[in-house]
Scaffold this motif. Structure first.
Motif, PDB file in Angstrom:
ATOM      1  N   LYS A   1       0.831  -1.165  -0.129  1.00 45.35           N
ATOM      2  CA  LYS A   1       0.091   0.034  -0.046  1.00 45.35           C
ATOM      3  C   LYS A   1       0.859   1.348  -0.089  1.00 45.35           C
ATOM      4  O   LYS A   1       0.338   2.426   0.049  1.00 45.35           O
ATOM      5  N   GLY A   2       1.977   1.313   0.205  1.00 47.30           N
ATOM      6  CA  GLY A   2       3.012   2.419   0.193  1.00 47.30           C
ATOM      7  C   GLY A   2       3.110   2.869   1.414  1.00 47.30           C
ATOM      8  O   GLY A   2       3.726   4.114   1.586  1.00 47.30           O
ATOM      9  N   TRP A   3       2.694   2.341   2.495  1.00 47.77           N
ATOM     10  CA  TRP A   3       3.047   2.921   3.792  1.00 47.77           C
ATOM     11  C   TRP A   3       3.978   2.592   4.836  1.00 47.77           C
ATOM     12  O   TRP A   3       4.166   2.865   5.911  1.00 47.77           O
ATOM     13  N   ILE A   4       4.692   1.427   4.053  1.00 49.73           N
ATOM     14  CA  ILE A   4       5.925   1.146   4.798  1.00 49.73           C
ATOM     15  C   ILE A   4       6.985   1.598   3.818  1.00 49.73           C
ATOM     16  O   ILE A   4       7.046   1.236   2.515  1.00 49.73           O
ATOM     17  N   TYR A   5       8.204   2.329   4.223  1.00 49.43           N
ATOM     18  CA  TYR A   5       9.098   2.850   3.220  1.00 49.43           C
ATOM     19  C   TYR A   5      10.427   2.587   4.032  1.00 49.43           C
ATOM     20  O   TYR A   5      10.484   2.473   5.460  1.00 49.43           O
ATOM     21  N   ARG A   6      11.535   2.782   3.334  1.00 53.51           N
ATOM     22  CA  ARG A   6      12.892   2.699   3.966  1.00 53.51           C
ATOM     23  C   ARG A   6      13.469   4.001   3.720  1.00 53.51           C
ATOM     24  O   ARG A   6      13.361   4.497   2.760  1.00 53.51           O
ATOM     25  N   SER A   7      14.075   4.602   4.870  1.00 55.12           N
ATOM     26  CA  SER A   7      14.889   5.672   4.779  1.00 55.12           C
ATOM     27  C   SER A   7      15.617   5.852   5.815  1.00 55.12           C
ATOM     28  O   SER A   7      15.848   5.207   6.834  1.00 55.12           O
ATOM     29  N   TYR A   8      16.771   7.022   5.323  1.00 52.69           N
ATOM     30  CA  TYR A   8      17.553   7.247   6.596  1.00 52.69           C
ATOM     31  C   TYR A   8      16.879   8.117   7.352  1.00 52.69           C
ATOM     32  O   TYR A   8      16.138   9.195   7.008  1.00 52.69           O
ATOM     33  N   ARG A   9      17.089   8.032   8.558  1.00 52.23           N
ATOM     34  CA  ARG A   9      16.400   8.901   9.614  1.00 52.23           C
ATOM     35  C   ARG A   9      17.439   8.919  10.867  1.00 52.23           C
ATOM     36  O   ARG A   9      17.974   7.884  11.103  1.00 52.23           O
ATOM     37  N   ILE A  10      17.191   9.915  11.721  1.00 52.43           N
ATOM     38  CA  ILE A  10      17.881  10.030  12.763  1.00 52.43           C
ATOM     39  C   ILE A  10      16.966   9.027  13.856  1.00 52.43           C
ATOM     40  O   ILE A  10      15.986   9.064  13.855  1.00 52.43           O
ATOM     41  N   VAL A  11      17.651   8.089  14.241  1.00 52.69           N
ATOM     42  CA  VAL A  11      17.063   6.982  15.207  1.00 52.69           C
ATOM     43  C   VAL A  11      17.794   7.074  16.534  1.00 52.69           C
ATOM     44  O   VAL A  11      19.031   7.435  16.577  1.00 52.69           O
ATOM     45  N   ASN A  12      16.917   6.660  17.446  1.00 52.01           N
ATOM     46  CA  ASN A  12      17.717   6.422  18.505  1.00 52.01           C
ATOM     47  C   ASN A  12      18.809   5.330  18.891  1.00 52.01           C
ATOM     48  O   ASN A  12      18.000   4.172  18.777  1.00 52.01           O
ATOM     49  N   TRP A  13      19.723   5.320  18.828  1.00 50.29           N
ATOM     50  CA  TRP A  13      20.555   4.235  18.986  1.00 50.29           C
ATOM     51  C   TRP A  13      21.007   3.915  20.352  1.00 50.29           C
ATOM     52  O   TRP A  13      21.863   4.668  21.017  1.00 50.29           O
ATOM     53  N   CYS A  14      20.872   2.517  20.727  1.00 49.46           N
ATOM     54  CA  CYS A  14      21.562   2.231  21.803  1.00 49.46           C
ATOM     55  C   CYS A  14      22.845   1.710  21.547  1.00 49.46           C
ATOM     56  O   CYS A  14      23.129   0.464  21.070  1.00 49.46           O
ATOM     57  N   PRO A  15      24.250   2.199  22.030  1.00 49.50           N
ATOM     58  CA  PRO A  15      25.550   1.754  21.768  1.00 49.50           C
ATOM     59  C   PRO A  15      25.612   0.405  22.501  1.00 49.50           C
ATOM     60  O   PRO A  15      26.619  -0.389  22.249  1.00 49.50           O
ATOM     61  N   SER A  16      24.805   0.196  23.670  1.00 48.93           N
ATOM     62  CA  SER A  16      25.058  -1.031  24.328  1.00 48.93           C
ATOM     63  C   SER A  16      24.276  -2.188  23.910  1.00 48.93           C
ATOM     64  O   SER A  16      24.677  -3.394  23.767  1.00 48.93           O
ATOM     65  N   CYS A  17      22.901  -2.208  23.623  1.00 47.13           N
ATOM     66  CA  CYS A  17      22.125  -2.875  23.199  1.00 47.13           C
ATOM     67  C   CYS A  17      22.476  -3.097  21.522  1.00 47.13           C
ATOM     68  O   CYS A  17      22.156  -4.421  20.870  1.00 47.13           O
ATOM     69  N   GLN A  18      23.062  -2.364  20.902  1.00 44.08           N
ATOM     70  CA  GLN A  18      23.349  -2.427  19.379  1.00 44.08           C
ATOM     71  C   GLN A  18      22.433  -2.489  18.811  1.00 44.08           C
ATOM     72  O   GLN A  18      22.085  -3.309  17.783  1.00 44.08           O
TER      73      GLN A  18
END
Ligand SMILES: [Zn+2]
Ligand SMILES: [Zn+2]
Length: 918
Positions: free
Chosen positions: A180-197
């Motif tokens: 349906k076009g509701w899921i897309y792939r993109s670069y985004r700023i995400v919250n990254w946990c350096p410990s949980c990776q």
């Protein structure tokens, strides 16, 4: 166990939960009473869901064990499930567990760390093998603990969010939304946990206020002869990735500089000065550094001004090659180095304390998260939320308490796209394959053999898994069989109710509503009940590490499951959080004992009872209405009132009110009053009627209390005589009482107002005599002569007729009636009791003549007055001490104030007494 239905057994001397609970749980399970068949029919209807009532439990983490919040949640679940089942509905509660991707990861990685390994040493396949083995071994412990609590869920339908059918359902959602076009792939700023990776959604990344510093840094102007622009930042290490400086377009201080350039120290890069509305001129210096690769807001500014991204921090929170001399440093190490170097170069203008820097932390491991720009799968939430908003606004889903409706709507109206990729191994693998040749994605449930764009065979599945909430977001429909058309889905969906803790309203509840509306065009549940949070007695969050948590399993061990459930439900108010005190569970245990002893009394006194009168189903034979005494009519009316109140309270999710009503009825009305009154009547002509009423009230009260306290009620009910005559072989499938079901009362409603009014007067007279006795400090067995002064013939008739109760229950030697104007003897203690049945007052007088020595009594009273006065003074002084009032908790101050009021009242009474002894 079958013998229990043949003969009435006697109850052991004391109630022992351990001897009872496991036995009955097995009994119910053997008979499949927890299950519901989709092809069966219910016998009564529910306003929203017809002849069925269905709940799916919030699947707890497979890693979990029952905490006190769960214990409350499941006491509520089972209460409602049992209540509806007893009303003749086809009732189903589906249990199960959630694979809890990140939580399991945390556990397993900790285990590996102890062996000196990481998951990467093990490799994906071996890691997953371990995860499954761990799940088989430890998973589901929490479900066994729910059984200890008595939960009557359909265990044959237990589900797991990673079982095969469930996984297919999850993939189906992804594939359809992608198409349906509701899921897309993109670069985004995400919250990254350096410990949980892994990246985390905003909801898993709580922002915590933390004291920090605000550094003011000078960026020299290009061609500025030593001039510069000062920027303020809480994260100086990110300056290495700056690609611009931004100011507000209207800010007079900087207007002339827009379009000019500054030099980025250390990196020696030229940065443009751009104007952007987003900049807050009142923050810091009004000029901000822009780091598009490491801050969500800067990312947006960067997009608006076409700024490049420079990645300076990697997934391990270390500085990248792009940072030259800082490369390889940890982010905090780099922060110190940058600040030191700025000072050396004279570019650090000043450092301010910044008391509440907003820092996002990992909800799992508490590590400070790093905003990173990564390629992820996102769901466009706008089209999904529109329908959900409509449904919630029109009450298609009702939130209880109502305030959560607004909270849910507010969230949906401001919804942001949802990052559903997680860089973990344990979880649902994303059904998407990337082509090495054309770089396009092939998205489908069946693993493809070639790219659907260019037919290349070099395709590789995305290594990421779904956010756990993406899979639990279809829980109610998936556990009932979706996407296959199952009889369960037809019969039990939409479900009746969802019970949840408040912290997952958005993470979970809103998303279930959206996916159900999308795929089934129906709401997943009609009501959402948000249960209170259990706090410590002081109103703080319970914490395991502080030792302020309470283990429900320890409560069950010490007090029994019934007492644990009843105590929790007794505290479960709809308006506020629960301040937990073990005293409530203790009180519930005492209540169990009280019910047990009352039942023993009834059973011991049913000997020789007329089997026709002692019936299982009231109304099954002769009613005997004419034989009923005032006490009989009163207790039957009180019973019906309690039944009505309980049903009403349960319909409105007022569990505390329902529990209190049952407690007050059984302990107060039945045990303290009716049973006491029945003792004399069991000896006389009224024995058969009294036996019948005792039996009827007890049997009905057991049915009434069963959903709250399933074990003890079943045990007693099975011990009652006439088991064979009953319609069911277990209390859990007997009919729940309705207020008008009994033919014992004359009125349609089952309420006998006049009996209640008259009995209230009799009880008040007894109470007032007891109080007067207490005032005189008379030994319990010593009878007192009592005179009553009545103002109406009705009162006189009533009290004369019920005289036996008054003399028995208040130890009255002789009861005499006086006209209002008759002269009264000396040395009287008196009380005035309102007679609600006639609207006049009754005066109650106890003569102290011969009971006490006036001289000694005066001395005693004077001494007591002096003591009471000094206690009043002490308490008052404490309350006048401002440091006490300010420092002590509010409830302690309130207690002291109540104490003053009580002591004052006591003082007044003592002084009156002294007056009358003179
Ligand atoms: Zn973490
Ligand atoms: Zn291709």
């Amino acid at each position: 166990m079958t013998d229990s239905q043949e003969t009435n057994r006697t109850l052991s001397k004391a109630y022992d939960p351990k001897a009872v609970e496991g036995r009955w749980y097995e009994f119910w399970q053997e008979r499949s009473y927890f299950g519901a068949d989709a092809n069966a029919q219910g016998e009564s209807t529910h306003p929203q869901t017809g002849d069925v009532y269905c709940i799916t439990i919030p699947p707890p983490n497979v890693t979990g064990s029952l905490h006190i919040g769960h214990a409350l949640q499941h006491s509520v679940h089972d209460l409602l499930i049992r209540w509806h089942r007893m009303q003749g509905r086809l009732t189903l509660c589906v249990p199960g567990t959630d694979h809890a991707s990140i939580a399991v990861h945390t556990v397993l990685e900790k285990q590996l760390a102890k062996e000196g390994l990481s998951r990467h040493d093990l490799g994906r396949d071996k890691f997953l093998e371990r995860a499954w083995a761990w799940k088989e071994h430890y998973g589901g412990l929490i479900l066994q603990q729910m059984q200890l609590l008595g939960c009557s869920y359909d265990w044959r339908r237990e589900r797991f969010t990673m079982d095969d059918r469930y996984s297919v359902a999850v993939q189906r959602v992804f594939v359809e939304w992608y198409r349906k076009g509701w899921i897309y792939r993109s670069y985004r700023i995400v919250n990254w946990c350096p410990s949980c990776q892994t990246s985390l959604s905003d909801l898993e990344a709580p922002i915590v206020d933390q004291p920090g510093s605000l550094w003011h840094i000078r960026y020299p102007l290009v061609g500025g002869n030593g001039e510069g622009v000062d920027v303020a930042t809480t994260r100086p290490e990110t300056m290495l990735g700056d690609t611009a400086v931004a100011v507000h377009p209207e800010d007079e201080r900087y207007r002339a500089l827009i379009g000019r350039k500054v030099i980025l120290p250390f990196m020696e890069r030229e940065l443009p000065i751009v104007a952007d509305d987003f900049v807050d001129p009142s923050f810091g210096t009004g000029a901000v550094k822009v780091t598009p690769a490491h801050d969500a807001n800067d990312y947006e500014i960067g997009r608006r001004h076409n700024l490049p991204q420079v990645v300076v921090i990697d997934k391990n929170a270390r500085m990248t090659e792009a940072t030259n001399q800082y490369a390889g440093m940890d982010r905090y190490e780099c922060r110190e180095a940058v600040v030191r170097d700025l000072m050396e170069r004279g570019l650090l203008v000043k450092t301010e304390d910044y008391p509440d820097a907003k820092v996002p932390r990992c909800a799992r491991c508490d590590t400070v998260l790093e905003p990173l720009s990564l390629e992820q799968w996102f769901v466009d939430m706008k089209p999904l939320s529109a329908k959900a908003i409509e449904v919630i606004e029109s009450q298609g889903v009702r939130y209880i308490p109502e305030r959560y409706t607004h909270i849910a709507l507010e969230w949906l109206r401001n919804i942001r796209d949802w990052n559903i990729s997680r860089q973990l191994w344990w979880g649902q693998r994303i059904p998407a394959w990337r082509c090495a040749d054309c770089e396009q994605w092939t998205v489908q449930i069946e693993p493809p053999s070639r790219c659907d764009q260019c037919n290349s065979e070099s395709i590789e599945q995305d290594p990421d898994v779904f956010d756990t909430w993406f899979s639990s977001g279809i829980w109610p429909q998936a556990v009932l069989g979706w996407p296959d058309p199952s009889p369960e889905l037809g019969k039990f969906f939409p479900t009746s109710l969802l019970i949840t803790a408040r912290d997952i309203l958005h993470l979970w509840v809103a998303r279930m509503i959206m996916s159900s509306l999308e795929f089934l065009d129906q709401v997943p549940f009609h009501d959402v009940y948000v249960h209170p949070t259990i706090l410590t007695w002081e109103g703080k969050r319970m914490s395991k590490s502080l030792g302020t948590g309470v283990d429900p399993l320890e409560l069950i061990e010490a007090y029994g499951a019934d007492a644990t459930r009843f105590g929790l439900l007794y505290m479960c108010s709809i308006t506020q959080d629960v301040r937990f005190t073990e005293e409530r569970v203790e009180m519930a245990r005492n209540f169990c004992n009280k019910l047990w002893n009352a039942s023993r009394f009834v059973l011991m006194n049913l000997e020789g009872a007329d089997p026709l009168r002692v019936q299982c189903d009231p109304g099954g034979s002769e009613s005997g209405v004419d034989d009923l005494s005032l006490a009989d009519r009163w207790i039957l009316s009180r019973l019906n009132r309690t039944i009505r109140k309980t049903n009403e309270a349960l319909s409105n999710y007022n569990f505390d009110i329902a529990a209190r009503g049952i407690y007050d009825f059984i302990w107060g009305d039945f045990c303290d009053w009716y049973i006491e009154m029945s003792k004399a009547r069991l000896q006389g002509e009224q024995r058969p009627t009294t036996q019948a009423v005792l039996y009827h009230v007890l049997e009905t009260a057991l049915r009434l209390a069963h959903p709250f306290m399933p074990f003890i009620t079943e045990e007693i009910w099975q011990s009652l005589p006439n088991g064979k005559a009953r319609a069911t072989d277990s209390l859990m499938v007997a009919r729940y009482p309705q207020a008008n079901e009994s033919t014992w009362t004359r009125s349609e409603s089952g309420i006998d107002e006049s009996a209640e009014a008259e009995m209230t007067t009799v009880m008040e007279v007894i109470r007032s005599i007891r109080n007067l006795r207490a005032e005189l400090k008379l030994p319990p067995k010593q009878p007192v002569p009592v005179m009553v002064v009545v103002a109406s013939p009705h009162s006189e008739q009533l009290l004369a007729r019920e005289q036996a109760h008054i003399t028995n229950l208040a130890r009255v030697g002789a009861l005499s009636f006086l006209a209002p104007d008759a002269p009264k003897p000396l040395n009287l203690l008196s009380a005035v009791v309102p007679d609600v049945s006639s609207g006049t007052d009754v005066g109650v007088f106890v003569s102290t003549e011969g009971l006490i020595d006036a001289e000694r009594e005066r001395e005693r009273l004077e001494k007591e007055i002096a003591q009471t006065r000094s206690r009043v003074d002490q308490t008052r002084q404490r309350l006048q001490n401002s440091s006490f009032v300010e420092r002590a908790p509010a409830n302690v101050v309130q207690k002291e104030q109540n104490k003053v009021a009580e002591l004052d009242e006591r003082l007044r009474k003592l002084e009156d007494r002294l007056e009358s002894v003179r």
